[in-house]
Design an enzyme around this catalytic site. Structure first.
Site, PDB file in Angstrom:
ATOM      1  CG  ASN A 347      -2.109   1.008   1.100  1.00  0.00           C
ATOM      2  OD1 ASN A 347      -1.737   2.339   1.887  1.00  0.00           O
ATOM      3  ND2 ASN A 347      -2.993   0.903   0.474  1.00  0.00           N
ATOM      4  N   GLY A 413      -1.974   2.121   4.980  1.00  0.00           N
ATOM      5  CA  GLY A 413      -0.786   2.464   4.662  1.00  0.00           C
ATOM      6  C   GLY A 413      -0.903   3.872   4.049  1.00  0.00           C
ATOM      7  NE  ARG A 415      -3.842   3.925  -4.530  1.00  0.00           N
ATOM      8  CZ  ARG A 415      -5.092   3.725  -4.745  1.00  0.00           C
ATOM      9  NH1 ARG A 415      -5.878   3.244  -3.869  1.00  0.00           N
ATOM     10  NH2 ARG A 415      -5.634   4.152  -5.938  1.00  0.00           N
ATOM     11  CB  CYS A 416      -5.222   3.248   3.534  1.00  0.00           C
ATOM     12  SG  CYS A 416      -5.122   1.808   3.110  1.00  0.00           S
ATOM     13  CG  MET A 417      -3.325   6.829   6.284  1.00  0.00           C
ATOM     14  SD  MET A 417      -1.988   7.393   7.400  1.00  0.00           S
ATOM     15  CE  MET A 417      -0.711   6.805   6.600  1.00  0.00           C
TER      16      MET A 417
END
Length: 435
Positions: A347, A413, A415-417
């Site tokens: 991620n 990770g 990208r999730c944030m």
């Protein structure tokens, strides 16, 4: 580190429409949420209901997140590169009473089991600051309290931008329903976004979709994970809307195991550059789990054709106009692949072609990136080196290590944030030069 200030909101004339032509293009603007008081309300008793495996040390988590934001600001090089969703929400509530009323009404209608309708009138009389605080924490002086929204730091799941349209999420869990309402009211009422309300795609009732499942592989191809959080009905609805509204010609529904470790497609597959993918290897194996359903538009309006593909690698080779290099998360051994996939090794977030952020703890993934020509640096070293100068995307490939000791405990990770709302292609002459 807790000194980053929200950038001033430019006038509507200065703001950009949504624009994501493809993954890994140069970032222009991204929406984030630095963990705050809502995260302090996660406890051993409620953490599972709030979808958390652990309790974060919020002070350290904030420092790590603000460091990540500083890296984005340096790479993008514009004052409004990073938009904090809490500031956008407050500004939305300040802009018009209509926005506050719309938020409260959606909240009461979407969460009837919380009996918020009993205090609807009181909520509508809240000041913008009071309503923002209630939206984030569920706390107020009212007799009724609501749950906090600690998952708001995973802004990726709130929506997904494809070209000049933005698809709103339908949260798969009650714990995240208020997040969907927050982004909805911002996109429809904030002065920055309201002029582009005709570009908002809202999905029909009964389907579920979260933005971590959608990747724009190329200007004409979108990948969507069929996961525990995104239903097949949502994928079909998204395909229909994209075929009708954009230049997208192919939608690939990628089958994922319906479990927490693979909750979204971007937990096993992310772009580091237009030609490079960080991938959890079982996704690409012949007998793995990554078979794909290929949607293409039919001649008749509102209909499309589907066909099954047993292997994602093969169909990507067929559809994309370039060859992809697949870099294995965790290296070559399955044990380490599984360990680093669990801690978001796959991620990564590309802030520019070949300029990515990932968690430092995924050392074997970074070692494979080094073998593919990436210079490995810490976030602190990156900022120190470019303190007095500009970062020029494309001059070299760089993998930036974010400590993330606390953030990684939230199970998401870089990208999730991040919810990018605008990217653009770098000039063709700016190809990465390696080390």
């Amino acid at each position: 580190m807790d000194t980053v200030q929200a950038s001033p909101t430019p006038s509507v004339e200065q703001s950009s429409a949504y624009s994501i032509p493809a993954e890994a293009h140069l970032l222009e603007q991204v929406i984030v949420h630095t963990p705050g008081s809502e995260m302090e309300l996660v406890s051993p008793a409620n953490r599972e209901d709030l979808l958390f495996d652990d309790i974060l040390f919020v002070g350290h988590a904030r420092q790590e997140h603000l460091l990540m934001c500083s890296v984005f600001e340096k790479i993008v090089g514009r004052p409004d590169a990073v938009l904090q969703i809490k500031d956008l929400l407050r500004e939305t509530f300040e802009a018009a009473e209509e926005a506050r009323h719309a938020f409260v009404e959606k909240l009461c209608r979407s969460l009837p089991e919380q009996n918020l309708g009993a205090v609807e009138d009181e909520l509508k009389r809240f000041s913008p600051e009071e309503l923002q605080q209630f939206a984030l924490t569920g706390q107020s002086d009212l007799a009724i309290q609501a749950q906090p929204v600690p998952n708001l730091m995973f802004t990726r799941d709130l929506a997904a931008v494809v070209h000049d349209h933005i698809i709103l999420s339908h949260a798969a869990t009650v714990a995240r329903t208020r997040e969907s309402i927050i982004i909805n009211v911002i996109l429809h009422h904030h002065p920055r976004f309201a002029p582009h309300s005709d570009k908002v795609i809202e999905l029909p009732p009964g389907v579920t979709f979260e933005g971590g499942d959608l990747l724009v592989a190329s200007p004409d191809t979108v990948l969507i994970g069929h996961s525990e959080r995104t239903s097949l009905g949502a994928i079909m609805a998204i395909a229909h809307e994209l075929f009708e509204r954009t230049s997208i010609e192919h939608v690939l529904a990628v089958d994922l195991p319906k479990r927490r470790a693979t909750m979204h497609l971007d937990t096993v597959f992310t772009f580091a550059s237009p030609e490079e993918v960080i991938v959890f290897p079982p996704l690409l194996e012949t007998h793995g789990f990554g078979y794909a359903m290929h949607f293409t538009a039919a001649d008749e309006t509102g209909r499309f054709v589907t066909d099954m593909r047993r292997n994602l690698r093969d169909v990507l080779d067929e559809l994309l106009d370039r060859d992809l290099t697949f870099i294995p998360c965790g290296g070559t051994e399955r044990l380490h692949q599984e360990r680093e996939q669990w801690t978001d090794g796959a991620n990564v977030f590309a802030a520019a072609p070949g300029a990515i952020l990932g968690y430092e703890r995924n050392s074997r993934t970074f070692e494979r990136l080094r073998e593919h020509g990436y210079r490995i640096v810490s976030a602190e070293s990156f900022l120190s080196y470019f303190e007095s100068g500009e970062f020029h995307p494309g001059r070299e490939k760089v993998a930036i290590q974010l400590g993330g000791t606390e953030l990684s405990r939230g199970r998401g990770g870089p990208r999730c944030m991040t919810l990018p709302v605008a990217r653009h292609a770098t000039p063709s002459g700016d190809a990465p030069a390696g080390e």
